[in-house]
Design a protein around this motif. Structure first.
Motif, PDB file in Angstrom:
ATOM      1  N   UNK A  92      36.051  44.260  47.237  1.00 33.83           N
ATOM      2  CA  UNK A  92      36.485  42.907  46.905  1.00 33.83           C
ATOM      3  C   UNK A  92      36.473  42.051  48.173  1.00 33.83           C
ATOM      4  N   UNK A  93      36.517  40.752  47.973  1.00 30.44           N
ATOM      5  CA  UNK A  93      36.491  39.816  49.103  1.00 30.44           C
ATOM      6  C   UNK A  93      37.328  38.586  48.759  1.00 30.44           C
ATOM      7  N   UNK A  94      37.847  37.952  49.799  1.00 27.67           N
ATOM      8  CA  UNK A  94      38.560  36.686  49.645  1.00 27.67           C
ATOM      9  C   UNK A  94      38.146  35.758  50.774  1.00 27.67           C
ATOM     10  N   UNK A  95      38.444  34.478  50.597  1.00 28.13           N
ATOM     11  CA  UNK A  95      38.213  33.485  51.648  1.00 28.13           C
ATOM     12  C   UNK A  95      39.532  32.747  51.881  1.00 28.13           C
ATOM     13  N   UNK A  96      39.986  32.736  53.112  1.00 22.93           N
ATOM     14  CA  UNK A  96      41.228  32.058  53.489  1.00 22.93           C
ATOM     15  C   UNK A  96      40.865  30.682  54.023  1.00 22.93           C
TER      16      UNK A  96
END
Length: 84
Positions: A24-28
């Protein structure tokens, strides 16, 4: 949340992109973080220093909810040497 494997600062979007062990990945959004926690010039400088020099630690502090405590310690990484 799974183990944080890697981070990089995307200068085009001003986001830290984080990838986890489960793929999974996220962007802050760094602007949101700066607006929320960068209440003084020193805090903003410290956030910038972390962002450019240690994006993994930046992401870990934000995701763990410890960014406010970290900034309250008065870190001096972002300050010019003559102001320390």
């Amino acid at each position: 949340m799974n183990k944080l494997l890697s981070c990089r600062h995307n200068m085009d979007t001003n986001r830290v992109e984080a990838r986890f062990s489960d793929a999974s990945a996220i962007a802050i959004d760094c602007i949101v973080i700066e607006d929320e926690y960068g209440n003084t010039p020193a805090q903003r400088a410290e956030l910038d220093w972390l962002l450019y020099n240690k994006p993994l630690e930046y992401a870990q502090l934000v995701l763990s909810g410890k960014i406010a405590h970290y900034l309250s310690l008065g870190c001096e990484h972002g300050r010019p040497k003559d102001q320390v």
